[in-house]
Motif scaffolding. Structure first.
Motif, PDB file in Angstrom:
ATOM      1  N   ASP A  19      -7.792  -2.141  -1.928  1.00 55.08           N
ATOM      2  CA  ASP A  19      -7.632  -2.116  -3.554  1.00 55.08           C
ATOM      3  C   ASP A  19      -6.547  -1.425  -4.114  1.00 55.08           C
ATOM      4  O   ASP A  19      -5.966  -1.697  -5.090  1.00 55.08           O
ATOM      5  N   ARG A  20      -5.957  -0.704  -3.194  1.00 54.85           N
ATOM      6  CA  ARG A  20      -4.638   0.212  -3.483  1.00 54.85           C
ATOM      7  C   ARG A  20      -3.552  -0.134  -2.854  1.00 54.85           C
ATOM      8  O   ARG A  20      -2.437   0.694  -2.711  1.00 54.85           O
ATOM      9  N   ASP A  21      -3.752  -1.232  -2.274  1.00 53.17           N
ATOM     10  CA  ASP A  21      -2.393  -1.835  -1.628  1.00 53.17           C
ATOM     11  C   ASP A  21      -1.860  -1.112  -0.429  1.00 53.17           C
ATOM     12  O   ASP A  21      -0.646  -0.644  -0.194  1.00 53.17           O
ATOM     13  N   GLY A  57       0.635   9.645  -1.164  1.00 48.68           N
ATOM     14  CA  GLY A  57       1.630   8.547  -1.164  1.00 48.68           C
ATOM     15  C   GLY A  57       1.875   8.015   0.209  1.00 48.68           C
ATOM     16  O   GLY A  57       2.822   7.185   0.238  1.00 48.68           O
ATOM     17  N   ALA A  58       1.055   7.910   1.009  1.00 47.16           N
ATOM     18  CA  ALA A  58       0.997   7.146   2.395  1.00 47.16           C
ATOM     19  C   ALA A  58       0.692   5.734   2.225  1.00 47.16           C
ATOM     20  O   ALA A  58      -0.048   5.631   1.508  1.00 47.16           O
ATOM     21  N   LYS A  59       1.407   4.929   2.677  1.00 50.35           N
ATOM     22  CA  LYS A  59       1.190   3.492   2.619  1.00 50.35           C
ATOM     23  C   LYS A  59       0.472   2.713   3.919  1.00 50.35           C
ATOM     24  O   LYS A  59      -0.001   1.954   3.808  1.00 50.35           O
ATOM     25  N   ILE A  60       0.667   3.775   4.952  1.00 46.18           N
ATOM     26  CA  ILE A  60       0.024   3.136   6.020  1.00 46.18           C
ATOM     27  C   ILE A  60      -0.601   4.362   6.666  1.00 46.18           C
ATOM     28  O   ILE A  60      -0.126   5.433   6.817  1.00 46.18           O
ATOM     29  N   ILE A  61      -2.112   4.136   7.190  1.00 45.15           N
ATOM     30  CA  ILE A  61      -2.958   5.128   7.470  1.00 45.15           C
ATOM     31  C   ILE A  61      -3.671   4.657   8.944  1.00 45.15           C
ATOM     32  O   ILE A  61      -4.018   3.518   8.841  1.00 45.15           O
ATOM     33  N   MET A  67      -5.978  11.044   0.525  1.00 46.01           N
ATOM     34  CA  MET A  67      -4.919  10.317   1.234  1.00 46.01           C
ATOM     35  C   MET A  67      -4.195   9.515   0.462  1.00 46.01           C
ATOM     36  O   MET A  67      -2.902   9.168   0.562  1.00 46.01           O
ATOM     37  N   VAL A  68      -4.981   9.028  -0.778  1.00 48.52           N
ATOM     38  CA  VAL A  68      -3.969   7.967  -1.428  1.00 48.52           C
ATOM     39  C   VAL A  68      -3.096   8.884  -2.197  1.00 48.52           C
ATOM     40  O   VAL A  68      -1.989   8.430  -2.573  1.00 48.52           O
ATOM     41  N   ASN A  69      -3.540  10.114  -2.803  1.00 50.08           N
ATOM     42  CA  ASN A  69      -2.575  10.876  -3.568  1.00 50.08           C
ATOM     43  C   ASN A  69      -1.128  11.426  -3.001  1.00 50.08           C
ATOM     44  O   ASN A  69      -0.425  11.804  -3.128  1.00 50.08           O
TER      45      ASN A  69
END
Length: 545
Positions: free
Chosen positions: A307-309, A287-291, A283-285
């Motif tokens: 931790d990953r903003d 590129g999503a900023k809102i999950i 999910m982090v890879n």
């Protein structure tokens, strides 16, 4: 000889049968009782009803459809009035009290003729002919507003919304809410889907603190430790919507494993953590900023995203998640193994703000679909609920006015004009139909009469003035109606008391059909055993509840 013939029994013993004229009159009387229950709610000076249901829930409303639905009417014929109020509410959103009053008055005017022995089919035929004539007259005198001028069209919509809210609890704030309603409907696309307007209620504050969010807004969901470390504001973020649980399950709930040494147990725990971290990395890879997820997002995942903003929210309501996906784009994923750019949505701005005692997540500038959210404030829960019902009616009216850009004057003006036209039309017809169409014309006067009575005016004087002005040809009196403010009559078209003509057309059609349905029923058959079984089932259900 005849006494020796066996009796032929068609129905079970004890079955109640009522038929003939007494049955029709009985049904009319039952409908009159329903009409009396909501008669005083009509118009700007209408009263409200406080209804307490079987679960002690309190509802304060003057919306006809809401009151009739909560009354739990059991009379089979009177339920027809509930159905037409619901259909009016679903079709045009307003005029639910009007359509019930008209149907009840049509039956009241038909009752003496039924008792005098006139066949009900003659009355039905006459009423349908009168309705067809009235609909034709509405088509002739309705005023079409030009759509070419956006400013003029916007003013029309505001006046229609304001007229709809005149009789509601929020009447004193109708200018504030009419702007909000028009803005909300104008936010929608050409098809104007009603489900793209969200309504959220926040108890506390003043009603004028209600606001319109041009986008999606929903209340902050339950969150674990680490949530406060996540950013609360993003510009053009990618939005990932999921139907996945991101939480470590307790072993006793998740599976059963038989092991004989500690190392095997540790490998099982490590594998479970590895599966969770693998999902989070994917999910982090992406590129999503809102999950967002319909299912829970646990404390480990929440801290990982913080931790990953990255902002995350679990347990999002299905309705809110669907609206977010429609507005921002993307799809609701059930796996994260193959996340493509097309699976994610995007909005211009995301922020979390404090509204009253609650925090709300706002998605603004959604590119895929036009949507908006109304956030309503108020001191009491019952008041906010009634505000929501009032705004629903106004939104439906504005949508109809956009699709059907013809309007008529309210305040009893259109009913008085149609009554005059029908009286003149009746003089051209011979036979019983002349009397019946005249009775139909008289029934239409129930709307201005009830407006006067609810406001405390002298209804006889006001109605006589209205009849006199409407009878004068070429005097410009066709839009004369009741003036609630000055206890007189006024040109309601100039006073901007406007209603979409489809409201009146639908009300007349539905009221006439309901009346004709009741008049065509001359027999009711009730099986007492079935009624007893039904009562016992209801009693058992209430006991279980």
């Amino acid at each position: 000889m005849n006494s020796m013939q066996p009796r032929i029994i068609l129905l079970k013993e004890g079955t109640d049968t009522s038929q003939g004229v007494p049955q029709i009159v009985s049904n009319i009387n039952a409908c009159q009782m329903v009409v009396e229950a909501i008669r005083t709610t009509l118009g700007p000076r209408g009263m409200d009803k406080l209804i307490v249901d079987s679960k002690e829930k309190v509802t304060i409303s003057n919306d006809g459809a809401t009151i009739l639905a909560l009354l739990d009417i059991v009379h089979p014929a009177a339920k027809t009035l509930v159905d037409i109020a619901k259909s009016q509410d679903a079709e045009v959103g307003d005029g639910t009290t009007t359509v019930t009053l008209l149907a009840g008055e049509f039956m009241k005017q038909a009752k003496p003729y039924i008792e005098d022995g006139i066949n009900s089919q003659i009355i039905i035929r006459s009423f349908r002919k009168a309705t067809a004539f009235a609909l034709k007259k509405i088509k002739e005198i309705e005023v079409t507003v030009k759509k070419d001028d956006p400013k003029e069209q916007r003013e029309l919509l505001k006046k229609c919304a304001s007229t709809s809210m005149c009789s509601k609890l929020i009447a004193y704030n109708k200018d504030f809410f009419s702007d909000m309603v028009v803005e909300a409907v104008m936010c929608l696309g050409p098809r104007m889907p009603l489900n793209m307007i969200g309504i959220k209620k926040v108890t506390g504050g003043s009603v004028t603190e209600s606001q319109l969010v041009e986008g999606v807004a929903f209340k902050k969901t339950f969150s674990y430790a680490g949530f406060e470390m996540q950013p609360k504001n993003y510009i053009k973020p990618k939005v990932l919507s999921l139907n996945i649980e991101l939480e470590l399950m307790a072993e006793r709930d998740n599976a059963e494993c038989r092991i004989d040494n500690v190392e095997d147990y540790q490998r099982i725990v490590d594998a479970e953590w590895a599966i969770l971290y693998n999902k989070l990395d994917l999910m982090v890879n992406s590129g999503a900023k809102i999950i967002l997820s319909k299912l829970p997002i646990g404390d480990v995942a929440t801290q990982y995203f913080a931790d990953r903003d990255i902002f995350c929210a679990g347990r999002v309501a299905q309705e809110d998640l669907n609206r977010t996906v429609k507005a921002c784009g993307g799809t609701i994923l059930t796996t994260v193994n193959d996340i493509r750019p097309a699976d994610m949505g995007q909005c211009d701005l995301f922020e979390e703000v404090q509204i009253g005692n609650d925090r709300y997540n706002l998605f603004k500038g959604c590119p895929k679909a036009s949507t908006c959210t109304l956030i309503l404030r108020g001191g009491a829960e019952q008041f906010i609920d009634e505000t929501e019902r009032s705004l629903h009616d106004a939104i439906m009216i504005v949508r109809r006015a956009l699709k059907n850009d013809s309007v008529v004057a309210g305040g009893g003006a259109i009913e008085m004009e149609l009554s005059k036209e029908l009286r003149n039309y009746a003089k051209t017809i011979h036979g019983k139909e002349q009397l019946l169409i005249t009775a139909y014309a008289k029934a239409l006067e129930v709307i201005p009469r009830q407006l006067c009575e609810n406001a405390g005016f002298d209804a006889i004087t006001i109605l006589n003035k209205l009849r006199q002005r409407h009878a004068q040809e070429n005097s410009g009196g066709k839009w004369m109606g009741v003036d609630i403010l000055s206890e007189d009559i006024i040109d309601n078209f100039d006073a901007c008391v406007w209603e979409p003509s489809i409201v009146k057309r639908n009300a007349l059609t539905a009221a006439c059909e309901a009346c004709c349905t009741i008049l065509s029923i001359d027999e009711t058959v009730k099986n007492p055993q079935q009624q007893l079984q039904s009562t016992q089932r209801h009693a058992g259900h209430d006991k279980n509840c």
